[in-house]
Design an enzyme around this catalytic site. Structure first.
Site, short mmCIF file in Angstrom:
data_model
loop_
_atom_site.label_atom_id
_atom_site.label_comp_id
_atom_site.label_asym_id
_atom_site.label_seq_id
_atom_site.Cartn_x
_atom_site.Cartn_y
_atom_site.Cartn_z
N ILE A 289 -19.99 -10.79 -12.39
CA ILE A 289 -21.09 -10.67 -12.25
C ILE A 289 -21.67 -10.32 -12.16
CG2 ILE A 289 -20.95 -11.14 -9.44
CD1 ILE A 289 -22.29 -14.13 -9.55
N VAL B 150 -16.37 -9.35 -3.93
CA VAL B 150 -17.68 -9.10 -5.32
C VAL B 150 -18.96 -8.36 -4.39
CG1 VAL B 150 -18.48 -11.75 -4.19
CG2 VAL B 150 -18.90 -10.60 -6.44
N ASP B 151 -18.78 -8.72 -3.21
CA ASP B 151 -19.71 -7.64 -2.29
C ASP B 151 -19.84 -6.70 -2.49
OD1 ASP B 151 -21.53 -7.31 -0.09
OD2 ASP B 151 -20.10 -7.87 1.44
N THR C 59 -13.10 -17.75 -1.99
CA THR C 59 -11.80 -18.16 -1.86
C THR C 59 -11.34 -16.68 -2.51
OG1 THR C 59 -12.60 -18.21 -4.62
CG2 THR C 59 -12.57 -20.28 -3.47
N GLY C 60 -11.44 -15.43 -1.61
CA GLY C 60 -10.57 -14.15 -1.90
C GLY C 60 -10.62 -14.09 -0.79
N TYR D 111 -11.98 -15.56 2.28
CA TYR D 111 -12.03 -15.24 3.51
C TYR D 111 -10.74 -16.87 2.92
CZ TYR D 111 -16.42 -13.35 4.90
OH TYR D 111 -17.43 -13.09 5.85
N1 AR6 Z 1 -17.34 -10.43 -10.23
C1 AR6 Z 1 -17.39 -12.03 -9.91
N2 AR6 Z 1 -16.04 -12.65 -9.31
C2 AR6 Z 1 -15.58 -11.66 -8.11
C3 AR6 Z 1 -16.37 -9.89 -8.64
C4 AR6 Z 1 -17.04 -9.94 -9.78
N3 AR6 Z 1 -16.99 -8.43 -9.55
N4 AR6 Z 1 -15.03 -9.53 -8.02
C5 AR6 Z 1 -13.77 -10.39 -6.86
N5 AR6 Z 1 -14.55 -11.84 -7.36
P1 AR6 Z 1 -14.44 -12.15 -1.77
P2 AR6 Z 1 -14.96 -13.82 0.05
C6 AR6 Z 1 -13.99 -13.05 -6.92
O1 AR6 Z 1 -13.40 -11.90 -1.57
O2 AR6 Z 1 -13.80 -15.05 0.02
C7 AR6 Z 1 -15.41 -9.54 1.26
O3 AR6 Z 1 -15.40 -8.32 1.90
C8 AR6 Z 1 -13.21 -12.75 -6.16
O4 AR6 Z 1 -12.27 -12.62 -7.03
O5 AR6 Z 1 -15.00 -11.36 -3.21
O6 AR6 Z 1 -16.12 -15.23 0.14
C9 AR6 Z 1 -16.91 -9.43 1.89
O7 AR6 Z 1 -17.61 -8.53 2.85
C10 AR6 Z 1 -12.73 -14.43 -5.42
O8 AR6 Z 1 -12.27 -15.07 -6.71
O9 AR6 Z 1 -15.62 -13.79 -1.51
C11 AR6 Z 1 -16.57 -10.72 3.30
O10 AR6 Z 1 -15.78 -9.86 4.30
C12 AR6 Z 1 -14.21 -14.17 -5.41
O11 AR6 Z 1 -14.96 -13.09 -6.24
C13 AR6 Z 1 -15.52 -11.35 3.02
O12 AR6 Z 1 -14.98 -10.16 1.84
C14 AR6 Z 1 -14.96 -14.77 -3.53
O13 AR6 Z 1 -13.53 -13.56 -3.66
C15 AR6 Z 1 -15.90 -12.58 1.56
O14 AR6 Z 1 -14.99 -13.31 1.16
#
Ligand code: AR6
Length: 188
Positions: free
Chosen positions: A18, A40-41, A129-130, A132
């Site tokens: 993204i 992603v953050d 879905t990552g 969390y």
């Molecule tokens: N582009 C698109 N999707 C992504 C990318 C990217 N570059 N990188 C990861 N994903 P998560 P959450 C996907 O863990 O579950 C953080 O530490 C990933 O594969 O990023 O909402 C925050 O600071 C998954 O499908 O977010 C919070 O503490 C999706 O993004 C916590 O994680 C969400 O995974 C939030 O957890």
């Protein structure tokens, strides 16, 4: 199925990173502390540079922590997007602690902000879905239904809502959810 036309807005599913998407806004799956993290953050802060964190600190100082289900907007720094909308999804606790409502709130609040900023293209990751732990099939259903309902209730300047899904497993889950949504579209 990877595309669904909803009134004037096209809902699109794609696989990718993204941080490379040139939408008016990309949405960040942040945490309530707003100071970055993994997933992603982390990718958004790394690619966008320090201007994003600086604005997050200002928001934190003036508003305090961002509750799950709410959203705020900042600059996108060096990213190709114009804005980053930071939202916080629910931490999965088995599904009986209101997780679907909070997840729906994260998508709705993000779209409300996009609407307020008169943005026409918005890109979402798969919130929660990552790290969390929200089961992806269930999250995909909530995500797509919430966005579709929002768009049917409030026609937006938004012309394109894209889900940018990082891996194939997640893309498959959203594809199935979109097929089910299209089949049930008249019930929205
Ligand atoms: N582009 C698109 N999707 C992504 C990318 C990217 N570059 N990188 C990861 N994903 P998560 P959450 C996907 O863990 O579950 C953080 O530490 C990933 O594969 O990023 O909402 C925050 O600071 C998954 O499908 O977010 C919070 O503490 C999706 O993004 C916590 O994680 C969400 O995974 C939030 O957890």
């Amino acid at each position: 199925m990877k595309e669904l036309q909803l009134g004037p807005t096209m809902l699109v599913l794609t696989q990718g990173d993204i941080t490379r998407v040139a939408a008016d806004a990309i949405v960040n799956a942040a945490n309530s502390g707003l100071l970055g993290g993994g997933g992603v953050d982390g990718a958004i802060h790394r690619a966008g540079g320090p201007a994003i964190l600086q604005e997050c600190r200002t928001i934190l100082a003036s508003q305090g922590r961002l509750p799950p289900g709410r959203a705020v907007a900042t600059t996108a720094g060096r990213l190709p997007a114009r804005f980053v909308i930071h939202t916080v999804g629910p931490i999965w606790q088995g599904g009986t602690r209101g997780e679907p409502d909070v997840l729906a709130g994260a998508y709705r609040s993000s779209l409300e902000l996009a609407r307020g900023l008169a943005l026409t293209t918005v890109a979402f990751p798969s919130i929660s879905t990552g790290a969390y732990g929200y089961p992806v099939d269930q999250a995909a259903r909530v995500a797509l239904r919430t966005v579709a309902r929002f768009l049917s209730e409030r026609p937006l300047p938004v012309q394109r809502v894209t889900f940018v899904l990082h891996d194939e497993h997640t893309l498959d889950a959203y594809t199935r959810a979109m097929e089910n949504l299209a089949a049930a579209h008249e019930d929205l």
